[in-house]
Write a protein that holds these residues in place. Structure first.
Motif, PDB file in Angstrom:
ATOM      1  N   LEU A 241       2.250 -78.101  73.382  1.00 42.86           N
ATOM      2  CA  LEU A 241       2.043 -77.169  72.272  1.00 42.86           C
ATOM      3  C   LEU A 241       2.413 -75.744  72.692  1.00 42.86           C
ATOM      4  CD1 LEU A 241      -1.406 -78.496  70.988  1.00 42.86           C
ATOM      5  CD2 LEU A 241       0.869 -79.040  70.105  1.00 42.86           C
ATOM      6  N   TYR A 242       2.934 -74.964  71.752  1.00 42.09           N
ATOM      7  CA  TYR A 242       3.415 -73.612  72.052  1.00 42.09           C
ATOM      8  C   TYR A 242       4.444 -73.687  73.180  1.00 42.09           C
ATOM      9  CZ  TYR A 242      -0.897 -72.668  69.514  1.00 42.09           C
ATOM     10  OH  TYR A 242      -1.904 -72.652  68.581  1.00 42.09           O
ATOM     11  N   VAL A 262       6.246 -78.609  70.592  1.00 43.93           N
ATOM     12  CA  VAL A 262       6.022 -78.029  69.264  1.00 43.93           C
ATOM     13  C   VAL A 262       6.036 -76.519  69.371  1.00 43.93           C
ATOM     14  CG1 VAL A 262       4.438 -77.887  67.305  1.00 43.93           C
ATOM     15  CG2 VAL A 262       4.602 -80.019  68.614  1.00 43.93           C
ATOM     16  N   GLU A 263       6.849 -75.882  68.526  1.00 44.84           N
ATOM     17  CA  GLU A 263       6.959 -74.418  68.566  1.00 44.84           C
ATOM     18  C   GLU A 263       7.339 -73.912  67.173  1.00 44.84           C
ATOM     19  OE1 GLU A 263       6.575 -71.061  69.055  1.00 44.84           O
ATOM     20  OE2 GLU A 263       6.574 -71.764  71.143  1.00 44.84           O
ATOM     21  N   VAL A 264       6.775 -72.778  66.768  1.00 42.54           N
ATOM     22  CA  VAL A 264       7.047 -72.232  65.452  1.00 42.54           C
ATOM     23  C   VAL A 264       8.383 -71.487  65.411  1.00 42.54           C
ATOM     24  CG1 VAL A 264       5.852 -70.032  65.804  1.00 42.54           C
ATOM     25  CG2 VAL A 264       6.027 -70.980  63.504  1.00 42.54           C
ATOM     26  N   ILE A 265       8.836 -70.970  66.573  1.00 42.13           N
ATOM     27  CA  ILE A 265      10.064 -70.192  66.632  1.00 42.13           C
ATOM     28  C   ILE A 265      11.217 -71.099  67.084  1.00 42.13           C
ATOM     29  CG2 ILE A 265      11.210 -68.237  67.757  1.00 42.13           C
ATOM     30  CD1 ILE A 265       8.481 -66.952  68.059  1.00 42.13           C
TER      31      ILE A 265
END
Length: 265
Positions: A241-242, A262-265
């Motif tokens: 995560l991150y 998993v990453e938002v960017i």
């Protein structure tokens, strides 16, 4: 520059004292959630010249000096000041070669009569100088971030290469007022637009704005420790995560059937 420069806070202390201070701070934080065991601390493999990325800033001299005198600063922000920069002559964070690069770009800007950016007036041309170094290969990236305008790119490349072993030289344009070393567009002036780093047998292609752990050899030590922890788990699925650019995911990818980052960017 220590005490005036905002680039570091602990380098006036012996390294062993720095480690003890950090261990004490972590222990205090964990005590708040009931942690009572001793906190083992692992030193950086290299206490000096360990950083692989630095962002230097331009600023105009105020009040303006007489004609013909040095009218700009290039270096790091002064301690506790967002709008004041000091000329960097010596720094033990990035590499022994970096100060010569900063001074060469400073001299180039004066020779080309280029205007540094003023944060209060939001006016000027030169904004940031970003340097990224691969510690386990010879790749070096230099990025000049400016406001829109005409760049004397040929002389910039010549000035950089005369002072520093750059393998990639880029120009970025930032039209926004925020004081960040980012740009909406990039132009390649010399070499490739990325550098390649090697870590734990993997090769990572790093762009100017890629996230990569700032202490390369420290990251290698950390990821080696993670691999040791995973050995005893016989994990089939690993969730990172991150995950940033996925360095941890890739460094443990041979130890499980499936790894998901998993990453938002």
């Amino acid at each position: 520059h220590f005490g005036v420069c905002g680039g570091c806070q602990l380098q006036d202390k012996p390294y062993e004292e720095q480690l003890a201070l950090k261990a004490s701070r972590v222990s205090e934080l964990l005590a708040g959630v009931g942690w009572t065991q001793p906190i083992p601390i692992h030193p950086s493999p290299e206490p000096w010249y360990y950083r692989n990325k630095m962002e230097f800033s331009f600023q105009d001299v105020f009040p303006a000096p007489p004609l013909g005198q040095d009218y700009l600063y290039l270096g790091l922000k002064r301690k506790n000041r967002w709008d004041k920069v000091l000329n960097l002559e010596e720094c033990h964070l990035l590499s022994p070669e970096a100060p010569a690069l900063v001074q060469a770009v400073h001299a180039w800007a004066l020779k080309e009569n280029l205007e540094p950016y003023n944060l209060h007036k939001q006016r000027g041309f030169l904004r940031h100088l970003v340097v990224r170094e691969a510690k386990n290969t010879k790749d070096r990236l230099v990025l000049l971030v400016t406001n829109p305008g005409k760049l004397p790119g040929k002389s910039f490349v010549e000035a950089v290469r005369a002072a520093y072993p750059a393998t990639s030289i880029l120009w970025g344009v930032n039209t926004k007022p925020a004081d960040v070393a980012k740009s909406e567009k990039l132009e390649k002036l010399y070499g490739e637009d990325t550098i390649t780093e090697e870590l734990l047998g993997r090769r990572f292609r790093i762009s100017p704005y890629s996230f990569f752990q700032t202490n390369t050899r420290g990251a290698g030590a950390l990821y080696t420790l993670l691999r040791e922890w995973l050995k005893g788990l016989s994990a089939k699925h690993v969730l990172d995560l991150y995950c940033g650019s996925g360095a941890i995911s890739l460094c443990v990818s041979d130890m499980a059937e499936h790894v998901l980052g998993v990453e938002v960017i």
